[in-house]
Write a protein that holds these residues in place. Structure first.
Motif, PDB file in Angstrom:
ATOM      1  N   ALA A   1       0.818  -1.214   0.000  1.00 31.24           N
ATOM      2  CA  ALA A   1       0.000   0.000   0.000  1.00 31.24           C
ATOM      3  C   ALA A   1       0.852   1.265   0.000  1.00 31.24           C
ATOM      4  CB  ALA A   1      -0.926   0.000   1.220  1.00 31.24           C
ATOM      5  N   THR A   2       1.959   1.260   0.751  1.00 37.35           N
ATOM      6  CA  THR A   2       2.824   2.445   0.791  1.00 37.35           C
ATOM      7  C   THR A   2       3.434   2.724  -0.577  1.00 37.35           C
ATOM      8  OG1 THR A   2       3.340   1.988   3.113  1.00 37.35           O
ATOM      9  CG2 THR A   2       4.808   3.488   1.930  1.00 37.35           C
ATOM     10  N   ALA A   3       3.838   1.666  -1.259  1.00 36.47           N
ATOM     11  CA  ALA A   3       4.396   1.834  -2.604  1.00 36.47           C
ATOM     12  C   ALA A   3       3.332   2.358  -3.568  1.00 36.47           C
ATOM     13  CB  ALA A   3       4.965   0.506  -3.104  1.00 36.47           C
ATOM     14  N   ALA A   4       2.089   1.912  -3.374  1.00 35.35           N
ATOM     15  CA  ALA A   4       0.998   2.395  -4.235  1.00 35.35           C
ATOM     16  C   ALA A   4       0.814   3.898  -4.059  1.00 35.35           C
ATOM     17  CB  ALA A   4      -0.291   1.651  -3.914  1.00 35.35           C
ATOM     18  N   LEU A   5       0.859   4.373  -2.814  1.00 34.06           N
ATOM     19  CA  LEU A   5       0.725   5.807  -2.560  1.00 34.06           C
ATOM     20  C   LEU A   5       1.879   6.584  -3.187  1.00 34.06           C
ATOM     21  CD1 LEU A   5      -0.451   5.849   1.180  1.00 34.06           C
ATOM     22  CD2 LEU A   5      -1.783   6.532  -0.823  1.00 34.06           C
ATOM     23  N   ALA A   6       3.073   6.028  -3.110  1.00 35.14           N
ATOM     24  CA  ALA A   6       4.233   6.690  -3.705  1.00 35.14           C
ATOM     25  C   ALA A   6       4.077   6.813  -5.219  1.00 35.14           C
ATOM     26  CB  ALA A   6       5.511   5.930  -3.359  1.00 35.14           C
ATOM     27  N   ASN A   7       3.574   5.762  -5.855  1.00 32.50           N
ATOM     28  CA  ASN A   7       3.367   5.799  -7.301  1.00 32.50           C
ATOM     29  C   ASN A   7       2.342   6.866  -7.686  1.00 32.50           C
ATOM     30  OD1 ASN A   7       5.175   3.742  -7.625  1.00 32.50           O
ATOM     31  ND2 ASN A   7       3.653   2.150  -8.066  1.00 32.50           N
ATOM     32  N   LEU A   8       1.270   6.969  -6.900  1.00 32.08           N
ATOM     33  CA  LEU A   8       0.241   7.963  -7.203  1.00 32.08           C
ATOM     34  C   LEU A   8       0.760   9.381  -7.007  1.00 32.08           C
ATOM     35  CD1 LEU A   8      -2.901   6.287  -5.596  1.00 32.08           C
ATOM     36  CD2 LEU A   8      -2.427   6.564  -8.024  1.00 32.08           C
ATOM     37  N   ALA A   9       1.655   9.552  -6.032  1.00 31.32           N
ATOM     38  CA  ALA A   9       2.196  10.888  -5.761  1.00 31.32           C
ATOM     39  C   ALA A   9       3.020  11.407  -6.937  1.00 31.32           C
ATOM     40  CB  ALA A   9       3.048  10.854  -4.496  1.00 31.32           C
ATOM     41  N   THR A  10       3.619  10.511  -7.698  1.00 28.96           N
ATOM     42  CA  THR A  10       4.454  10.937  -8.831  1.00 28.96           C
ATOM     43  C   THR A  10       3.713  10.885 -10.160  1.00 28.96           C
ATOM     44  OG1 THR A  10       5.313   8.673  -9.083  1.00 28.96           O
ATOM     45  CG2 THR A  10       6.559  10.176  -7.664  1.00 28.96           C
ATOM     46  N   ALA A  11       2.471  10.395 -10.155  1.00 28.32           N
ATOM     47  CA  ALA A  11       1.704  10.305 -11.407  1.00 28.32           C
ATOM     48  C   ALA A  11       1.312  11.694 -11.873  1.00 28.32           C
ATOM     49  CB  ALA A  11       0.462   9.446 -11.193  1.00 28.32           C
ATOM     50  N   ARG A  12       1.102  11.843 -13.169  1.00 23.62           N
ATOM     51  CA  ARG A  12       0.729  13.144 -13.719  1.00 23.62           C
ATOM     52  C   ARG A  12      -0.269  12.953 -14.856  1.00 23.62           C
ATOM     53  NH1 ARG A  12       5.807  15.116 -17.519  1.00 23.62           N
ATOM     54  NH2 ARG A  12       5.781  13.309 -18.930  1.00 23.62           N
ATOM     55  N   ASN A  13      -1.032  14.000 -15.102  1.00 21.57           N
ATOM     56  CA  ASN A  13      -1.986  14.022 -16.219  1.00 21.57           C
ATOM     57  C   ASN A  13      -2.925  12.810 -16.200  1.00 21.57           C
ATOM     58  OD1 ASN A  13      -0.666  16.360 -17.160  1.00 21.57           O
ATOM     59  ND2 ASN A  13       0.766  15.149 -18.390  1.00 21.57           N
ATOM     60  N   ASP A  14      -3.410  12.462 -15.018  1.00 24.69           N
ATOM     61  CA  ASP A  14      -4.281  11.285 -14.920  1.00 24.69           C
ATOM     62  C   ASP A  14      -5.636  11.606 -14.303  1.00 24.69           C
ATOM     63  OD1 ASP A  14      -3.412  11.723 -12.330  1.00 24.69           O
ATOM     64  OD2 ASP A  14      -3.023   9.610 -11.877  1.00 24.69           O
ATOM     65  N   SER A  15      -6.061  12.870 -14.397  1.00 26.17           N
ATOM     66  CA  SER A  15      -7.357  13.235 -13.823  1.00 26.17           C
ATOM     67  C   SER A  15      -8.495  12.879 -14.774  1.00 26.17           C
ATOM     68  CB  SER A  15      -7.390  14.731 -13.496  1.00 26.17           C
ATOM     69  OG  SER A  15      -7.186  15.502 -14.660  1.00 26.17           O
ATOM     70  N   LEU A  16      -9.668  12.744 -14.197  1.00 24.74           N
ATOM     71  CA  LEU A  16     -10.884  12.361 -14.905  1.00 24.74           C
ATOM     72  C   LEU A  16     -11.132  13.256 -16.118  1.00 24.74           C
ATOM     73  CD1 LEU A  16     -12.898  10.188 -13.690  1.00 24.74           C
ATOM     74  CD2 LEU A  16     -14.321  12.121 -13.034  1.00 24.74           C
ATOM     75  N   LEU A  17     -11.641  12.670 -17.212  1.00 23.50           N
ATOM     76  CA  LEU A  17     -12.020  13.453 -18.383  1.00 23.50           C
ATOM     77  C   LEU A  17     -13.523  13.731 -18.363  1.00 23.50           C
ATOM     78  CD1 LEU A  17     -10.072  11.743 -21.331  1.00 23.50           C
ATOM     79  CD2 LEU A  17      -9.493  13.859 -20.143  1.00 23.50           C
ATOM     80  N   THR A  18     -13.910  14.878 -18.895  1.00 23.05           N
ATOM     81  CA  THR A  18     -15.339  15.153 -19.051  1.00 23.05           C
ATOM     82  C   THR A  18     -15.903  14.193 -20.109  1.00 23.05           C
ATOM     83  OG1 THR A  18     -14.948  16.804 -20.753  1.00 23.05           O
ATOM     84  CG2 THR A  18     -15.044  17.596 -18.518  1.00 23.05           C
ATOM     85  N   PRO A  19     -17.187  13.865 -20.062  1.00 21.63           N
ATOM     86  CA  PRO A  19     -18.210  14.319 -19.122  1.00 21.63           C
ATOM     87  C   PRO A  19     -18.394  13.375 -17.935  1.00 21.63           C
ATOM     88  CG  PRO A  19     -19.258  13.164 -20.930  1.00 21.63           C
ATOM     89  CD  PRO A  19     -17.776  13.088 -21.183  1.00 21.63           C
ATOM     90  N   ALA A  20     -17.304  12.748 -17.484  1.00 25.97           N
ATOM     91  CA  ALA A  20     -17.421  11.773 -16.399  1.00 25.97           C
ATOM     92  C   ALA A  20     -17.803  12.411 -15.073  1.00 25.97           C
ATOM     93  CB  ALA A  20     -16.112  10.990 -16.251  1.00 25.97           C
ATOM     94  N   GLU A  21     -17.770  13.750 -14.966  1.00 29.31           N
ATOM     95  CA  GLU A  21     -18.218  14.399 -13.727  1.00 29.31           C
ATOM     96  C   GLU A  21     -19.736  14.564 -13.704  1.00 29.31           C
ATOM     97  OE1 GLU A  21     -17.776  18.179 -16.259  1.00 29.31           O
ATOM     98  OE2 GLU A  21     -17.365  16.044 -16.353  1.00 29.31           O
ATOM     99  N   SER A  22     -20.421  14.000 -14.669  1.00 25.26           N
ATOM    100  CA  SER A  22     -21.877  14.036 -14.769  1.00 25.26           C
ATOM    101  C   SER A  22     -22.538  13.738 -13.427  1.00 25.26           C
ATOM    102  CB  SER A  22     -22.322  13.008 -15.813  1.00 25.26           C
ATOM    103  OG  SER A  22     -23.676  12.689 -15.663  1.00 25.26           O
ATOM    104  N   ALA A  23     -23.608  14.492 -13.113  1.00 29.12           N
ATOM    105  CA  ALA A  23     -24.303  14.331 -11.829  1.00 29.12           C
ATOM    106  C   ALA A  23     -25.503  13.394 -11.909  1.00 29.12           C
ATOM    107  CB  ALA A  23     -24.760  15.693 -11.311  1.00 29.12           C
ATOM    108  N   ARG A  24     -25.972  13.058 -13.102  1.00 26.03           N
ATOM    109  CA  ARG A  24     -27.154  12.205 -13.256  1.00 26.03           C
ATOM    110  C   ARG A  24     -26.792  10.815 -13.778  1.00 26.03           C
ATOM    111  NH1 ARG A  24     -29.844  16.031 -10.580  1.00 26.03           N
ATOM    112  NH2 ARG A  24     -31.104  17.476 -11.780  1.00 26.03           N
TER     113      ARG A  24
END
Length: 835
Positions: A485-508
């Motif tokens: 789990a600690t290694a997983a957190l370290a990998n996420l801390a260095t990841a980049r350009n991996d945020s959600l794409l629209t329209p996945a923030e849809s509310a319905r």
């Protein structure tokens, strides 16, 4: 023995008049810091003077828009500075930005009135004796409380309106798939020319200067109001072309796109674009200038490497004598290899513009995924009747998208809406898979027009779109998820350009992330894939919503990506992508919809999936709790059979209703007798999931959800009153200090349409077996509850963690004795109008 989910048939019996509460007194944010407050007052008044001076000298008239930025501890509705300072009659609130940012319309005179009120706020700390607490407490006036709630005041300016350069704009808009048009959001809709006589001098100057600005750009500019079904949120399409025609301005009403209308070639003249953007940047009426998105598929790859299992597929024959789950596939077409399961086609694509590979792979997972992947990945029976919504042309063919949708995304969504409405009307399709994303990251403070449009389509058709979370670009792929789990957190801390794409923030609708498949030695089974994008999307809520198997991002020598479906010619292949996780979740919803008689509500379908979803094992370590929801949302939903039936040692109740203005829901019930110990202590585990459809308003940014529906499970206290006994699912640690609004938004999911709370009581809790499900609502400052109310579904599960006591029979008998009407959810539509 299996015990079916029970639905409450008479929810109207538990409605009662709403207890609005007192709201408490004013808070002194500068208690015992008198000198500091005096400096704060002066700073705010100086900020107002500066803004007033700018507005007074403004060439476009004296109307402007101002950001009132609140301090973090003042985000709650009760602290908003709208009663004494920024009153609606002098500075109406017209929108919001990030959390705690109010945007008001203002003029110099009105701002000076605000400044005068701030000046009257007392600088000393006023104390008063509190009889309930038997001690002196700060007791500020409304002026001091509201002044202290404000962090700073700023004029809405060019940096708020645009986040890209002229060169970036020209390069992006030169791509045919964009339609070549800027999307310009205004603070206010432009009135028709015939009503300008009703405007005062300042308002008229604001409107006239906006229209004159386009005229001064000379020829080759087209401005149209976009049809986005949100009258309060005007959007314009602004396009520069190479023609010498006079500017074409269609600014009122909404335009209807006509396929085949000839557009003049796009102008890539950076000088003209600089002049246009300079005008838009500086005009007060403009709220936001955006570049249009480009629709892309969310498939990572398809690998036709030979494998040992499966070698071929005998396609099951559809039995036309019975019904099957139904799904719509919004993509580029489904090949004839699956024609046995395609019941209708909405196909606007010429053969040379179709790309059947992606849609066929998705459809194969829905129709024959079990035969190809086994029950651990696809536990539902194979077979799904498909409506082929072929509206997305081959993205690898230059100019194909633009040839069908010359005006870009708005025209694409128009076609999709027509197709979805047709599939709904002709075939009753409620569940649609849309494994398409738009190359724009979801912003934490903005509800995108793409998500808003998709939400409108879903709500108007009482349907659900399952949307892929999006794939990370190859150059930014994360390392494979490690077992530690600690290694997983370290990998996420260095990841980049991996945020959600629209329209996945849809509310319905439902956004789906991808998990690794089991039985693949190159990755940790059921961990987030290396290519799946992560949330949170908008700040209010959990995104993605769910996760499912999407194939591994690393190749196995025999299994490839480890998720199997079909090529257009019927050949079995492996592939990976969030595109392929979405249809597996959608199939589950379609099976649920098919298993329940009548028409189940959107809220109930989503609630059933979310309520029973389970956090994958690799994400269960406590160290991963803060990030787990951003990776997989509420988790992986189990099979439809497991959702609809529980064991004898638990009971699941569904409360599907509509909360009306000035009403609340108070459903009282006794805790199962077999779980009640000496002294009335109640043990067991309880979980509640709430899904609602509140009004939305994109003008308010992160605060776009305008009504908060809340559901709690409460136990009666010995001396009267009720105590909520459950905790938010993603609470990072046990609470001790008083909770502020920011924490309620972050962890309690206040203002989120989807909420989950749970808790286990191994030793028992409280001193009473009397409990209640309590549902109430809260509106934003200045918002009114809709006349039609807000539909919601609350699902409650009470269980014995030791799986010993007869909870189902206990609870069912006691509810029936109280006159509660309950029935198996699968057949309840015969006797209740809302499921």
């Amino acid at each position: 023995m299996a015990s079916p989910i029970q639905i409450i048939l008479n929810p109207e019996n538990y409605e009662e008049a709403r207890d609005a509460g007192g709201g408490g007194g004013h808070k002194d944010f500068f208690a015992h810091r008198d000198a500091e407050f005096a400096k704060h007052k002066a700073a705010l008044m100086n900020q107002i003077d500066t803004i007033s001076g700018v507005l007074s000298a403004q060439a476009q008239g004296d109307v402007g828009f101002v950001k009132v930025i609140l301090r973090r501890e003042a985000w709650a509705k009760s602290h908003r500075p709208v009663a004494s300072l920024f009153r609606n009659d002098r500075t109406p609130v017209v929108g919001g930005g990030d959390l705690g940012v109010m945007i008001v319309a203002a003029r110099p005179g009105a701002l000076q009135q605000v400044s005068s009120e701030i000046d009257k706020a007392e600088t000393h700390t006023e104390m008063r004796f509190n009889e309930n607490k038997q001690k002196d407490e700060p007791h500020p006036t409304a002026r001091k409380s509201e002044t202290g709630a404000i962090d700073r005041i700023e004029l809405y300016g060019p940096s708020d309106r645009r986040s890209f350069s002229v060169e970036e704009a020209v390069a992006w808009l030169s791509k045919p798939a964009t339609g070549g048009s800027y999307q310009v959001e205004l603070f206010e809709a432009l009135p028709p020319r015939s009503e300008w006589d009703r405007l005062d001098a300042g308002q008229r100057r604001l409107v006239e200067s906006f229209i004159a600005g386009f005229s001064q750009l000379n020829g080759g500019v087209t401005v149209e109001r976009l049809s986005d079904h949100r009258d309060k949120h005007p959007l314009l399409s602004v396009r520069l072309d190479q023609s010498s025609d006079h500017p074409v301005l269609q600014l009122t009403g909404s335009t209807v796109s006509e396929r085949g209308r000839e557009l003049a070639p796009f102008s890539a003249d950076t000088g003209r674009h600089a002049r246009l953007l300079g005008f838009l940047d500086s005009h007060p009426l403009v709220r936001r200038i955006e570049l249009p998105g480009i629709v892309v598929r969310a498939s990572q790859s398809v690998n036709p490497i030979a494998r040992t299992r499966p070698t071929d597929l005998a396609l099951p024959v559809r039995d036309s004598r019975r019904t099957h789950p139904r799904m719509g596939i919004i993509d580029g077409g489904i090949s004839d290899a699956l024609s046995e399961w395609v019941i209708d086609r909405w196909d606007i694509l010429a053969d040379e513009d179709a790309d059947l590979a992606h849609g066929t792979f998705i459809s194969g997972l829905a129709a024959v995924g079990g035969a190809l992947n086994g029950v651990e990945i696809c536990p539902e029976p194979d077979g799904a009747e498909l409506v082929d919504v072929a509206v997305f042309p081959n993205e690898r063919k230059a100019g194909a998208f633009a040839s069908y949708y010359p005006e870009g995304l708005p025209q694409f969504f128009d076609e999709m809406e027509t197709a979805v409405s047709d599939a709904r009307a002709r075939h009753g399709v409620r569940v649609f898979n849309m494994s398409l994303n738009i190359l724009q990251p979801a912003a934490p403070d903005r509800y995108s027009p793409h998500a808003a449009r998709l939400d409108h389509i879903a709500e108007s058709n009482n349907a659900i779109m399952f949307i892929s979370a999006g794939n990370i670009q190859p150059q930014d792929l994360r390392a494979e998820w490690p077992a530690d789990a600690t290694a997983a957190l370290a990998n996420l801390a260095t990841a980049r350009n991996d945020s959600l794409l629209t329209p996945a923030e849809s509310a319905r609708n439902v956004a789906v992330a991808a998990l690794n498949p089991p039985g693949h030695s190159g990755c940790v089974a059921f961990a987030p894939t290396r290519f799946s994008r992560r949330g949170p999307g908008l700040r209010a809520g959990v995104k993605p919503d769910l996760a499912h198997i999407g194939g591994a991002g690393s190749l196995h020598p025999e299994l490839g990506h480890g998720l199997f479906s079909l090529l257009p010619d019927g050949t079995v292949v492996d592939g990976c992508g969030t595109s392929y996780a979405a249809p597996l979740a959608a199939k589950r919803a379609a099976v649920l919809d098919h298993a329940i008689e009548g028409e189940v509500s959107r809220e109930t379908l989503i609630a059933l999936m979310v309520h029973h979803a389970e956090m994958p094992v690799p994400l269960q370590p406590k160290e991963l709790a803060p990030i787990a929801r951003h990776m997989v949302g509420f988790g992986l939903p189990p099979s439809a059979d497991r959702i609809l039936e529980t064991g004898d040692h638990s009971i699941t109740l569904v409360f599907a209703s509509r909360i009306q203005r000035d009403q609340q829901i108070n459903f009282r019930f006794p805790w199962p007798t077999s779980l009640v110990g000496p002294g009335g202590k109640c043990r067991g585990r309880a979980k509640i999931t709430l899904v609602s459809t509140p009004p939305l308003d994109a003008r308010f940014g992160s605060e776009f959800v305008r009504v908060n529906i809340n559901a709690t499970l409460q136990q009666e206290k010995p001396k009267g009153g009720w105590k909520g006994q459950l905790e938010p699912l993603y609470l990072p640690s046990k609470r001790e200090a008083q909770v502020i609004e920011a924490e309620r938004i972050e962890y309690d999911l206040k203002w989120s349409p989807v909420k989950v709370l749970a808790k286990t009581f191994p030793k028992g809790v409280g001193a009473s077996s009397n409990w209640r499900l309590f549902v109430d609502y809260l509106t934003r400052a200045g918002e009114v509850m809709p006349e039609e109310g807000v539909p919601f579904t609350a699902i409650v599960t009470i269980s014995d963690p030791d799986a010993e006591q007869p909870v189902f029979n206990d609870m069912r008998q006691s509810l029936q004795a109280l006159g509660t009407q309950i029935a198996d959810i699968r057949t309840a539509a015969r006797i209740t109008p809302r499921v």
